[in-house]
Motif scaffolding. Structure first.
Motif, PDB file in Angstrom:
ATOM      1  N   GLU A  46       0.856  -1.257   0.025  1.00  0.00           N
ATOM      2  CA  GLU A  46       0.013   0.094   0.099  1.00  0.00           C
ATOM      3  C   GLU A  46       0.904   1.340  -0.035  1.00  0.00           C
ATOM      4  O   GLU A  46       0.424   2.280  -0.621  1.00  0.00           O
ATOM      5  CB  GLU A  46      -0.858   0.027   1.353  1.00  0.00           C
ATOM      6  CG  GLU A  46      -2.094  -1.027   1.160  1.00  0.00           C
ATOM      7  CD  GLU A  46      -1.474  -2.462   1.309  1.00  0.00           C
ATOM      8  OE1 GLU A  46      -1.926  -3.374   0.695  1.00  0.00           O
ATOM      9  OE2 GLU A  46      -0.380  -2.594   2.340  1.00  0.00           O
ATOM     10  N   PHE A  67      -8.305  -8.945   2.309  1.00  0.00           N
ATOM     11  CA  PHE A  67      -8.370  -7.281   2.326  1.00  0.00           C
ATOM     12  C   PHE A  67      -8.509  -6.684   0.957  1.00  0.00           C
ATOM     13  O   PHE A  67      -8.339  -7.600  -0.033  1.00  0.00           O
ATOM     14  CB  PHE A  67      -7.080  -7.001   2.800  1.00  0.00           C
ATOM     15  CG  PHE A  67      -6.858  -7.360   4.116  1.00  0.00           C
ATOM     16  CD1 PHE A  67      -7.196  -6.591   5.187  1.00  0.00           C
ATOM     17  CD2 PHE A  67      -6.303  -8.679   4.671  1.00  0.00           C
ATOM     18  CE1 PHE A  67      -6.896  -6.693   6.729  1.00  0.00           C
ATOM     19  CE2 PHE A  67      -5.953  -9.210   6.072  1.00  0.00           C
ATOM     20  CZ  PHE A  67      -6.414  -8.061   6.989  1.00  0.00           C
ATOM     21  N   LYS A  68      -8.813  -5.606   0.869  1.00  0.00           N
ATOM     22  CA  LYS A  68      -8.907  -4.950  -0.483  1.00  0.00           C
ATOM     23  C   LYS A  68      -8.453  -3.489  -0.099  1.00  0.00           C
ATOM     24  O   LYS A  68      -8.482  -2.793   0.846  1.00  0.00           O
ATOM     25  CB  LYS A  68     -10.183  -4.764  -0.989  1.00  0.00           C
ATOM     26  CG  LYS A  68     -11.263  -3.904  -0.455  1.00  0.00           C
ATOM     27  CD  LYS A  68     -12.493  -3.726  -1.076  1.00  0.00           C
ATOM     28  CE  LYS A  68     -13.665  -3.028  -0.387  1.00  0.00           C
ATOM     29  NZ  LYS A  68     -14.998  -3.113  -0.891  1.00  0.00           N
ATOM     30  N   VAL A  69      -7.912  -2.779  -1.109  1.00  0.00           N
ATOM     31  CA  VAL A  69      -7.464  -1.356  -1.172  1.00  0.00           C
ATOM     32  C   VAL A  69      -8.798  -0.714  -1.650  1.00  0.00           C
ATOM     33  O   VAL A  69      -9.431  -0.723  -2.751  1.00  0.00           O
ATOM     34  CB  VAL A  69      -6.421  -1.172  -2.245  1.00  0.00           C
ATOM     35  CG1 VAL A  69      -6.213   0.596  -2.503  1.00  0.00           C
ATOM     36  CG2 VAL A  69      -5.041  -1.489  -1.760  1.00  0.00           C
ATOM     37  N   LEU A  91      -6.191   0.374   3.253  1.00  0.00           N
ATOM     38  CA  LEU A  91      -6.458  -1.162   3.146  1.00  0.00           C
ATOM     39  C   LEU A  91      -7.404  -1.641   4.219  1.00  0.00           C
ATOM     40  O   LEU A  91      -7.450  -1.173   5.568  1.00  0.00           O
ATOM     41  CB  LEU A  91      -5.086  -1.856   3.394  1.00  0.00           C
ATOM     42  CG  LEU A  91      -5.217  -3.387   3.307  1.00  0.00           C
ATOM     43  CD1 LEU A  91      -5.180  -3.791   2.091  1.00  0.00           C
ATOM     44  CD2 LEU A  91      -3.804  -4.143   3.790  1.00  0.00           C
TER      45      LEU A  91
END
Length: 142
Positions: free
Chosen positions: A47, A91-93, A84
């Motif tokens: 990230e 997980f995802k951005v 995040l």
């Protein structure tokens, strides 16, 4: 067409694994892993690298928008915060928040915001990201 590359290696698995990432140019050569991503240990994380890529790409795109509009002198600085968050089992951005501060001779705030908005949409990294992208501008009179 331009092609750039990076290499990542991960030794061990899961939380105890240790990673190393490097770019072809040698500018980035850093450790990464669970502790750098979630616990603030020294090193980098995906990230942070996305934030750096988005900040630099967007700032350059804004610079070119301003130059294209006839401006010749100024300073731009962008901070990018990538979020995040948990997404099911993974997980995802979910967001990339750009904050642009600029000082450009002869420019007014309205045109600054307009050109920065065009740059946000046209920046190659903005086009790559599949998340919410926000832009806050701070215009300083030159």
């Amino acid at each position: 067409m331009t092609v750039n590359s990076a290499t990542a290696r991960y030794e061990g698995l899961g939380k105890t694994g240790k990673g190393h990432v490097a770019t072809k140019s040698g500018v980035l050569d850093a450790a990464y892993g669970f502790t750098t991503r979630f616990e603030g240990a020294p090193g980098t994380n995906p990230e942070e690298m996305i934030a750096a890529a988005h900040a630099s790409c967007f700032t350059m795109a804004t610079s070119f928008q301003l130059a294209g509009a006839g401006f010749t002198d100024g300073t731009l600085e962008t901070t990018c915060a990538v979020t995040l968050e948990k997404d099911g089992d993974g997980f995802k951005v979910s967001k990339s928040a750009l904050t642009l501060t600029g000082r450009v001779a002869g420019l007014d705030k309205a045109q600054f915001e307009e050109l920065a908005g065009i740059a946000k949409k046209g920046c190659p990294i903005s086009k790559l990201l599949n998340c919410e992208i926000t832009l806050e501008t701070n215009f300083q009179s030159a």
